[in-house]
Design an enzyme around this catalytic site. Sequence first.
Site, short mmCIF file in Angstrom:
data_model
loop_
_atom_site.label_atom_id
_atom_site.label_comp_id
_atom_site.label_asym_id
_atom_site.label_seq_id
_atom_site.Cartn_x
_atom_site.Cartn_y
_atom_site.Cartn_z
N SER A 154 0.84 -1.20 0.00
CA SER A 154 0.00 0.00 0.00
C SER A 154 0.88 1.26 0.00
CB SER A 154 -0.96 -0.05 1.19
OG SER A 154 -1.93 0.97 1.12
N GLU A 250 -9.42 -4.82 -6.24
CA GLU A 250 -9.07 -3.59 -5.52
C GLU A 250 -9.00 -2.38 -6.44
OE1 GLU A 250 -4.92 -3.15 -4.09
OE2 GLU A 250 -4.77 -5.30 -4.50
#
Length: 313
Positions: A154, A250
């Site tokens: 991330s 995602e």
Amino acid sequence: MICPSVTPAGLLQAISNQLKYNKPYPGQPAQEIRAALAESTGQLPALNGVQVEQVRTERFSGEWVRADEKTDANRETKVILYFHGGGFVAGSCAVYRDLAARLSAASGIAVLTVEYRLAPEFRYPAAGEDCLSAYQWLLDQGFKPGHIIFGGDSVGATLALMTLISLRDEEKALPGGAFLLSPHGDLVHLDGESYTSRADRDPTGSRETNQRILEDYLGEYAGEAPALLSPLRQDLTGLPPLFIQVGDHEVLLSDADRLAGKALMDGTPATLEVWENMWSVFQMLAALLPEAQQAIHHIGDYVKETLKLEAEV
């Protein structure tokens, strides 16, 4: 490369629902986000026999993680330097200890996780400075640049890219490679197609939550957002080989895909794995998901190949 999903749909839906339930709400205080993340990860089964050693220096803190005693022989020569995720406001060495241990087990070498300073207490460029300091500390300890692999998930993957670009621009020695899990390729523009096409499938990410990430990190930063926060829009020439994993559910799917394409266009080797039915940083759920276990195994293979460790571990 497309990596197939094997977990039953019902279980995946149950996990996705729980992740969505635990998702930070708009305006949630950073302390609450940190506590919730620590609580949720603390409920997962962890590897046994993990060795942990704290590191505290004047410029950064972190911890060594080794899966077991068999990593000792390589500890002083080869290492993974890991930058955790958490939107710049959450995450810690403790939260990521099990993932670090599984990465150590897969690669056969130690992992040094960086406890970088978090926002809102410490705004841009604090986290990036700590990542650079950790790398310099490893060099000062005698590690060769080519014997170090960056890893991150991330915003931690973004920090890994930012550190690589900064080192290259300063004409400093680069690590041997970097693996990036669900990377934010562009924290500023948030213009990937998957922000729309995956909006209903992603249980944890959205354009709105990622906008908060930028705001939390920059605070009252004056002027335009630093270009370094958009690695996707930077020149990626001269970086070491990149290994990228992303879930096809995602909102960061487009970022990962475009990042791999941009790297290849700029002459930097890049491999992209897209995992079916997975969400952001699904590798954290290796205790539950065979896909996560396999993904970590692939990361271990990348580290071994890059550092030529096959004969040593």
